[in-house]
Design a protein around this motif. Sequence first.
Motif, short mmCIF file in Angstrom:
data_model
loop_
_atom_site.label_atom_id
_atom_site.label_comp_id
_atom_site.label_asym_id
_atom_site.label_seq_id
_atom_site.Cartn_x
_atom_site.Cartn_y
_atom_site.Cartn_z
N CYS A 10 -8.18 -10.22 -0.08
CA CYS A 10 -6.79 -10.71 -0.10
C CYS A 10 -6.56 -11.77 0.99
CB CYS A 10 -5.84 -9.54 0.10
SG CYS A 10 -4.10 -10.02 0.12
N TYR A 12 -3.74 -12.61 2.44
CA TYR A 12 -2.51 -12.48 3.24
C TYR A 12 -2.74 -11.75 4.57
CZ TYR A 12 0.26 -14.61 -0.45
OH TYR A 12 0.79 -15.50 -1.35
N CYS A 13 -2.54 -10.45 4.63
CA CYS A 13 -2.53 -9.83 5.96
C CYS A 13 -3.91 -9.40 6.43
CB CYS A 13 -1.54 -8.67 6.01
SG CYS A 13 -2.21 -7.08 5.51
N THR A 15 -5.23 -6.64 6.88
CA THR A 15 -5.81 -5.37 6.41
C THR A 15 -7.15 -5.61 5.72
OG1 THR A 15 -3.57 -4.54 6.06
CG2 THR A 15 -5.34 -3.31 5.01
N GLY A 16 -7.24 -6.71 4.98
CA GLY A 16 -8.52 -7.02 4.32
C GLY A 16 -8.75 -6.24 3.03
N CYS A 17 -7.70 -6.06 2.23
CA CYS A 17 -7.87 -5.36 0.95
C CYS A 17 -8.74 -6.20 0.01
CB CYS A 17 -6.53 -5.13 0.29
SG CYS A 17 -5.43 -4.08 1.22
N LEU A 44 -2.81 -2.00 -4.03
CA LEU A 44 -2.39 -3.28 -3.44
C LEU A 44 -0.89 -3.26 -3.15
CD1 LEU A 44 -4.23 -5.79 -5.80
CD2 LEU A 44 -4.76 -5.38 -3.40
N CYS A 45 -0.48 -4.09 -2.22
CA CYS A 45 0.96 -4.26 -1.98
C CYS A 45 1.45 -5.44 -2.83
CB CYS A 45 1.20 -4.49 -0.49
SG CYS A 45 0.88 -6.18 0.05
N LYS A 47 2.33 -8.47 -2.14
CA LYS A 47 1.71 -9.77 -1.85
C LYS A 47 0.31 -9.84 -2.45
CE LYS A 47 2.74 -9.84 2.66
NZ LYS A 47 3.97 -9.14 3.01
N GLY A 48 -0.44 -8.75 -2.33
CA GLY A 48 -1.78 -8.73 -2.91
C GLY A 48 -1.73 -8.85 -4.42
N PRO A 174 0.87 -3.03 4.46
CA PRO A 174 1.22 -1.86 3.64
C PRO A 174 0.05 -0.91 3.39
CG PRO A 174 2.24 -3.82 2.75
CD PRO A 174 1.33 -4.28 3.84
N LEU A 175 -1.15 -1.44 3.23
CA LEU A 175 -2.27 -0.54 2.94
C LEU A 175 -2.80 0.14 4.21
CD1 LEU A 175 -3.33 0.20 0.12
CD2 LEU A 175 -1.88 -1.82 0.18
FE1 SF4 Z 1 -3.14 -8.08 0.94
FE2 SF4 Z 1 -1.17 -6.29 0.96
FE3 SF4 Z 1 -3.67 -5.52 1.43
FE4 SF4 Z 1 -2.37 -6.95 3.23
S1 SF4 Z 1 -1.88 -4.87 2.55
S2 SF4 Z 1 -4.47 -7.30 2.56
S3 SF4 Z 1 -1.15 -8.32 1.95
S4 SF4 Z 1 -2.87 -6.35 -0.48
#
Ligand code: SF4
Length: 686
Positions: A10, A12-13, A15-17, A44-45, A47-48, A174-175
């Motif tokens: 991902c 965005y953040c 976390t690295g999903c 996923l959140c 954004k993901g 979020p994750l």
């Molecule tokens: Fe992407 Fe959301 Fe996971 Fe952050 S928590 S890496 S924004 S999916």
Amino acid sequence: MEFKYVPTTCPYCGTGCGFNLVVKDKKVVGVQPWQRNPVNEGKLCPKGNYAWEFINSPDRLTKPLIKKDGKFVEASWDEAYKLIAQKFKSYKGEEMACLASARVSNEENYLMQKFARAVLKTPNIDHCARLCHASTVVGLAGAFGSGAMTQSIADIAESKCLLVIGTNTFEQHPLIGRRIMQAKMNGAKIIYADPRLTPTGKIADLHLQFYSGTDVALLNCFMQLILKNGWENKDFIKNRTKDFEKVKEVVMKDTYSPENVSKITGVPAEDIIKAAEWFGKSGQSAVLYSMGITQHTTGVDNVKSVANLQMLTGNLGRPGTGICALRGQNNVQGACDMGALANVYSGYQSVLVPEMKKKMEDAWGCQIAEGKVGLTVTTLINTLADEPGKVKCVYIMGENPMLSDPDLHHVEKGLKNAEFIVVQDIFLTETAQLADVVLPATCFAEKDGTQTSTERRVQKWRKAQDPPGEARADWKIICELGAAMGYEKQFPYKSAEEIFNEIARVTPSYGGMTYARLEKPEALHWPCPTAEHPGTPILHKEKFSHPDGLGIFTPIEWKAQAEVPDKEYPFLLTTGRCIWHWHTGSMTRRSPSLEREEPTGWVEINPEDAKALGIADKEMLKVSSRRGDIKIGARVTKTIKKGVVFIPFHFIECAANILTINALDPVAKIPEFKACACKIEKIKEA
Ligand code: SF4
């Protein structure tokens, strides 16, 4: 119908999903779960889920642009490179500065700092970690010898007590928030310390709604209570740390009694006592923090106080303990690791150590910039604005200081003072609009590469589609510019993997990594120094990273923020983000599903304050600080502390950073985004 599924990480953040990009007719058309990814296990959140929507936006840059008579004109790559090389060659090293980016890959950050140091011969290279976790890098490195999150994300679920301070984890990571929920379901006590009752706070067992900027006072009080009750870990203090007595002397002062700290923080003394007891007695307590801790003129002090607390209680180096410094952007950890910082080469090898400079010169086959600390993002803007002519040329890759930095009028003045600006990005951002040349780059879905998440996990990006028009990968652009400057030999790479192999050769913590080893979904956590090493999810198990292996306590006194509310500006302004948008919004505001949820900004104000000012919910207001003013709609809510207001910083039409203060932590040079004074007025009818 033919669909292809490309597993990637991902954008965005931190976390690295992981997720799969869905490709149809050679274009990304969606996101699907990647169940085998251990970070998020297929979840996923928002954004993901919608991370694919901006990729094929009609706003994508597709051709180089050169500004002529104040207007951008499309140009060929050759034309753009020729102009840039001619300009770059006309300046002396320190008259130039480069900004790398937490949005691009490790390989690209590594090349940008190499370009700055080896080609431009300037020490002025930095990136937006300066705005979010520079205090963590300095503070944790000072305490432990390593400035990164000590645990893995999955490990959070093992904790018996979590102090979640200055992080709205449920909305920003979020994750990782999911792991907080798992800890709670396993019986952990959750203590939430924040001026706002965010969604994260709503699931907590205790909310300490303190005034922004009073973190040190609160943490010192915790430590006083822990010592008074004998809950400290005496063996850990004796065997693994030094300078404990200095901290004891400070935290035992009457200033940090629960009664006095209650007055400073605005938190009832009995709540502070209860929290200290839960945390001190659990035997397995972890701290999660983010920019509520770091974005202060006392950012380093705040981080060191967290480190003091964890050494005092021996909550380090074991499952369920540690310090989870939640890095903001997807690759802000990696950009720091790659040496896109003013004071270090990759792997935090100091520019001030002559052997390190020699090592890089030998590896790169050329002389490089003087071994001195360069300008940071923040001091660069100050130099541009306040010492015109000192820095004349700026090369910016994937950063948007015209929305992300404090005191935007000051930023604009600075950038307008530069003679020549090159911006490399995927959209014509607010900063790109001020450039002389704009180079169209690729996004995460259009290239191979790696990024490093907040838990030091180095993960792959995998190319899913071709870039639009003539856009090129940032690493290719840097290589081609290097060649145009006469440094073809230093930039010979034909793939991102070749760059990664060089990174592994010169960066000890990445030394044992290869693309082949990173192919598996779990990838690898650094440090991973050798080809056989399994990676390191938990740091500091037996000893800290200082040469003597000991953790260092630092006595910290509480200091107020740079600008306190007064009669003229009576409110305390704090800024942050929301779940739907990402930083300066260049990607999320071009994702229809996300933009629909929060199409503009707002100011949160407590109902008692709103009543006193005669303000109704959704009413348009004027919010001003000593730096400027904005017009913005009110959100009257009990979730914000009385006397405090909150504005998210994503929205250019009501930019919170017009108001924020350009006051810096003296060591980390991070700005105080989380606390300044402002006033609120009703907008009078014309
Ligand atoms: Fe992407 Fe959301 Fe996971 Fe952050 S928590 S890496 S924004 S999916």
